[in-house]
Each structure stands twice: as structure tokens, then as C-alpha cells.
Motif scaffolding. Structure first.
Motif, PDB file in Angstrom:
ATOM      1  N   PHE A  78      49.106  58.367  34.922  1.00  0.00           N
ATOM      2  CA  PHE A  78      49.917  57.120  35.382  1.00  0.00           C
ATOM      3  C   PHE A  78      49.192  55.886  35.342  1.00  0.00           C
ATOM      4  N   LEU A  79      49.462  54.915  34.712  1.00  0.00           N
ATOM      5  CA  LEU A  79      48.908  53.546  34.934  1.00  0.00           C
ATOM      6  C   LEU A  79      49.596  52.728  35.414  1.00  0.00           C
ATOM      7  N   SER A  80      49.019  51.686  36.380  1.00  0.00           N
ATOM      8  CA  SER A  80      49.877  50.786  37.211  1.00  0.00           C
ATOM      9  C   SER A  80      49.831  49.462  36.634  1.00  0.00           C
ATOM     10  N   ASP A  81      48.275  49.351  36.248  1.00  0.00           N
ATOM     11  CA  ASP A  81      47.846  47.998  35.792  1.00  0.00           C
ATOM     12  C   ASP A  81      47.466  48.118  34.241  1.00  0.00           C
ATOM     13  N   PRO A  82      47.998  47.337  33.343  1.00  0.00           N
ATOM     14  CA  PRO A  82      48.528  46.004  33.417  1.00  0.00           C
ATOM     15  C   PRO A  82      50.238  45.995  33.474  1.00  0.00           C
ATOM     16  N   ALA A  83      50.657  47.090  33.473  1.00  0.00           N
ATOM     17  CA  ALA A  83      52.035  47.452  33.752  1.00  0.00           C
ATOM     18  C   ALA A  83      52.312  48.754  33.775  1.00  0.00           C
ATOM     19  N   PRO A  84      53.211  49.375  34.508  1.00  0.00           N
ATOM     20  CA  PRO A  84      53.185  50.794  34.649  1.00  0.00           C
ATOM     21  C   PRO A  84      53.773  51.519  33.234  1.00  0.00           C
ATOM     22  N   GLY A  85      53.016  52.702  33.272  1.00  0.00           N
ATOM     23  CA  GLY A  85      53.276  53.365  32.025  1.00  0.00           C
ATOM     24  C   GLY A  85      52.628  54.728  32.099  1.00  0.00           C
TER      25      GLY A  85
END
Lengths: 127, 333
Positions: free
Chosen positions: B59-66
Motif C-alpha cells: 500500500f503506497l500513500s505517497d504521492p497518492a494512495p495505491g
């Protein structure tokens, strides 16, 4: 002399088209759609997509706009006008270093995904 | 209340709230399972599948959630991982790289866990297997009481919920269908053992695929599975009256019959039996099966019909989810 200039102009145009084609191919493959499917969406023959991706065929402005919307990437990114940062976000980079047994390929995938999210984030109306 | 219990309760509540919010999307609970990839789409969270080796997902929160999930695991693991990563997003967590460990730990005991991971796991379990859905499936199939203590019904339940066998065992305990020791005993049985038992003497090339035991309760339902799955049709046959199930339809829809058996049933008359057909999909991934029970000399006058929709396109392949790609091709958006 004139001929020579024309030729070099033509070859630089071809290189540019090939670079654009390569970015289009990568963007398409990344979201997992086939050339046939994109062709159907654009209502053009599949060979036209092959041509665009190999740089043999010019990509019309309207087509590029449509492709950008399908691939959820900004036009400027596909056309090569803007570069998108490829580095991992700082928090992920830190975790990737500490995660045990994370393969080089997995790290690359994370970087590619961060790049995709950055590019997608600049598309209007996107999350 | 300790902080672990609090975290679990909080995550469970967030999952329940999300169900309510997404219930407007008619297809979210279609076919008796939670369509978690659709949920990601409706939440506007970019979801991509890629061939990851050591990561189940991220789960990536930066630069945008994905959310990024591996293609190298079965559909049930992909579904759980997406739910786990959506949990991170819904619970406002920081980025997370998730490896095999998230599957191994049960969300409900063992206290030395990272709270964020504990919460995401509790969210995933509650989101994928809400009590109501589980009860609905058990009711439909008549799985009650003692039956839920035996591996085959529990395995069949897990397939219909799109969850792993083990996760289903723990969920049955969580909802008080099973005691902890009963759940542990069931979870100790390997899915491979169950599949092998169901297939009798037939040995598929690998045991990666699931084995669906389909009976009258599955009539007019939709089965969502993977390319390598096998079907066992188990249907009562009124052979005493000359009525037989016609399985020619299977070949037409590119299924290959690998076993054909009859179980005799002592119904007092001694003239009826249960037909048991094992079939493997040759190629066709999405379709509709229509089987009829009729006298061979009067094929148009069927006394029973068994209709089943199936989608065996799992597990997810590199790219966007199959749901999103189909949507793109249908709507062009």
C-alpha cells in the motif's frame, strides 16, 4: 545540402515517434490491455496501434488524448514533455531497505508503481 | 480493553461502515461474495497486479494512495491481500510492504504484532467475510451444526466466499459456529488433502486449482474461480424412470469429463441414484452451463435443469483487475 537537412529532420522525427511509441506500448502493457482492445476502443484497426507503438505511424492529437485517458496518464508524460520522478517515496524506500529478502525486481516494481501513481495523480479528475 | 482488542474492534467497525457505504453498488455482494476488486474501483483507489516475488502486496500513500498486488498467488490470496491493503488505506495508515507474514498470523490472537498490521488484517477478515454473508451461504447450502466441523463443507464454503480455507476456519470460530479447538483442528487439514479426497482416483496435473462440489443448491448461481479449477457435479438422477442427466453440454462448452460415477441411494425404492461427474475446463473461462435430466429418447422433455454461470478467469493477471478492464472495454471509461 538541403537534402541532408531534410534527411536528418526526418530521422529525428522518426526517433521521436519511436520514443513516443515505446512509452505508449509500456503504458498499455502496464495496465494489461491488448493492442486489439485498444484498437476497438479507438475504432481503428489493430495494425494502426502496432504502427503507433513502433513509430511507423503518426499519432494524431485526438488519438493521443484518448490513449492518455485509457492509460490514465497525462498526455505530456506520454509525449515525453514531462518527466515523472522515478524514485521511491521516502517512506517506501526506507521500508524496502529494511524488508527482508526483497528482490531487486520487487523494488523495481515498487518504483514503477510509484511513478504510475505520480503520473496518474496529475491527470485531471483522478484520485 | 487492551490496545490490540481496541484495534480489532475499530477495524471491524470501519469494515462494516464501508459495506454500508458501498452497498449502493449493486454488484458488490453479487454471487454471495464480496467483490473486493470492485470495491477498490468504487473507492477510487488505483489497483494494479504485478509479478511480485517476495511481496504479496503493497500500500503506497505517497504521492497518492495505491494498491499493488502480486500475480504469483492464487485468487483467494489476491483477494485477501487487496482487502488488507484497502484496510491500510481506509484506516489512514502509512505505506506498507506486505509479505507472507500477513497470511500466517490470525488477526485474533498472538499479541506481539504491529498494531497497523493487526488492524489491516482484522479489516480484511471482516470486510471479506461478514457474518451475514457467511450465514447466507451456510443457509443456502444447508451447512449447519456438525457439518461445519468437517473439512469438505468448510472448504466448499471458502470457495463460495472467495476466501482461503484457513481464513474461513477462523471466521467460523469468530462468529461462534466453531469453538477454537474445532477451528484449529479443521485448519490443520491441508486443502490439498481435501481436494484429493474429493477427486477420488483422479489426479490433476497440479493441485493448484480448486475443486468445486456442485449440487442442487448451486442451481442458478454463479461460480467465480480460476483457470485450473475442477467441477464435480453431484446431482440426483431418476434413473428408475429412465431419466438421465445429459452431460453432452459440457463438451460443447469446452469442459472435459474426467470421471463419471453413480452413487446409489437407498431411498426405499432402490431405483434412483446420484450422478457424480468430474469435469475440467479446457479453455473457456466465462460462460453459462445448462444441463438437463431427461429420457434419452425424449430429450426435449426434461424433468430437471441445472443452470450455472461460471467465470474461471482468475487469478488476476498483470495489469488492472479483470473487472476494471472489462469495464473499460464495455463503457470505454
Amino acid at each position: 545540402m538541403e537534402d541532408h537537412t531534410d534527411q536528418s529532420q526526418m530521422s529525428s522525427e522518426l526517433t521521436e515517434r519511436q520514443a513516443l511509441g515505446e512509452r505508449l506500448r509500456q503504458a498499455r502493457e502496464y495496465i494489461g490491455v491488448s493492442q486489439e482492445e485498444v484498437a476497438r476502443l479507438l475504432q481503428i484497426p489493430r495494425t494502426a496501434i502496432t504502427g503507433m507503438e513502433s513509430g511507423q505511424r503518426r499519432v494524431e492529437a485526438t488519438e493521443l488524448k484518448r490513449l492518455a485517458s485509457i492509460y490514465r496518464q497525462p498526455i505530456s508524460y506520454l509525449s515525453g514533455e514531462t518527466e515523472i520522478e522515478k524514485a521511491l517515496p521516502a517512506d517506501v524506500a526506507h521500508m524496502a531497505r529494511t524488508a527482508s529478502e526483497l528482490s531487486i525486481d520487487d523494488r523495481k516494481e515498487l518504483g514503477r508503481f510509484a511513478e504510475y501513481l505520480r503520473a496518474r495523480g496529475t491527470v485531471k479528475g483522478s484520485v | 480493553m487492551n490496545k490490540e482488542t481496541q484495534a480489532i474492534l475499530h477495524a471491524t467497525m470501519v469494515a462494516a461502515r464501508l459495506h454500508k457505504r458501498l452497498a449502493k453498488q449493486e454488484s458488490l455482494f453479487d454471487n454471495g461474495r464480496v467483490n473486493v476488486f470492485e470495491a477498490a474501483f468504487h473507492l477510487g483507489v488505483p489497483l494494479l497486479f504485478r509479478p511480485l516475488d517476495q511481496l504479496l502486496g503493497a500500500f503506497l500513500s505517497d504521492p497518492a494512495p495505491g494498491v499493488l498486488v502480486t500475480t504469483k498467488r492464487p485468487l483467494s490470496v489476491q483477494r485477501f491481500t487487496v482487502a488488507h491493503e484497502l484496510g491500510h488505506q481506509q484506516l489512514g495508515h502509512t505505506a506498507s510492504l506486505d509479505q507472507e507474514g500477513i497470511l500466517a498470523r490470525s488477526p485474533y490472537w498472538g499479541s506481539k504484532q504491529d498494531l497497523q498490521e493487526l488492524e489491516a488484517n482484522a479489516f480484511a477478515a471482516a470486510f471479506l467475510m461478514p457474518r451475514s454473508l457467511m450465514a447466507q451461504q451456510c443457509k443456502r447450502h444447508g451447512w449447519i451444526g456438525l457439518q461445519l466441523q468437517s473439512p469438505i463443507p468448510v472448504y466448499q464454503l471458502s470457495l463460495r466466499l472467495g476466501a482461503s480455507y484457513e481464513a474461513t476456519c477462523w471466521a467460523l470460530h469468530r462468529y461462534d459456529f466453531l469453538t477454537l479447538s474445532q477451528a484449529k483442528k479443521l485448519a490443520a487439514v491441508s486443502p490439498k488433502e481435501i481436494k484429493s479426497g474429493l477427486l477420488g482416483g483422479y489426479r490433476p496435473e497440479t493441485f493448484w486449482g480448486d475443486v468445486w462440489l456442485l449440487d442442487e443448491h448451486d442451481r442458478e448461481t454463479k461460480v467465480s474461480g480460476s483457470r485450473s479449477d475442477l467441477f464435480i457435479f453431484r446431482l440426483p438422477e431418476h434413473s428408475g424412470g429412465g431419466y438421465l442427466w445429459n452431460f453432452d453440454e459440457l463438451a460443447k462448452t469446452e469442459f472435459r469429463v474426467v470421471r463419471d460415477e453413480r452413487e446409489s441411494v437407498d431411498d426405499g425404492i432402490g431405483s434412483n441414484s446420484v450422478r457424480r461427474i468430474t469435469a475440467e475446463s479446457e479453455d473457456r473461462q466465462v460462460g453459462l452451463l445448462r444441463l438437463t435430466e431427461a429420457r434419452p429418447w425424449q430429450p426435449a422433455e426434461a424433468i430437471h435443469e441445472f443452470v450455472l454461470a461460471y467465470d474461471l478467469s482468475g487469478p488476476e493477471q498483470p495489469g488492472e483487475s479483470i473487472y476494471e478492464r472489462r469495464r473499460l472495454l464495455e463503457i470505454g471509461a
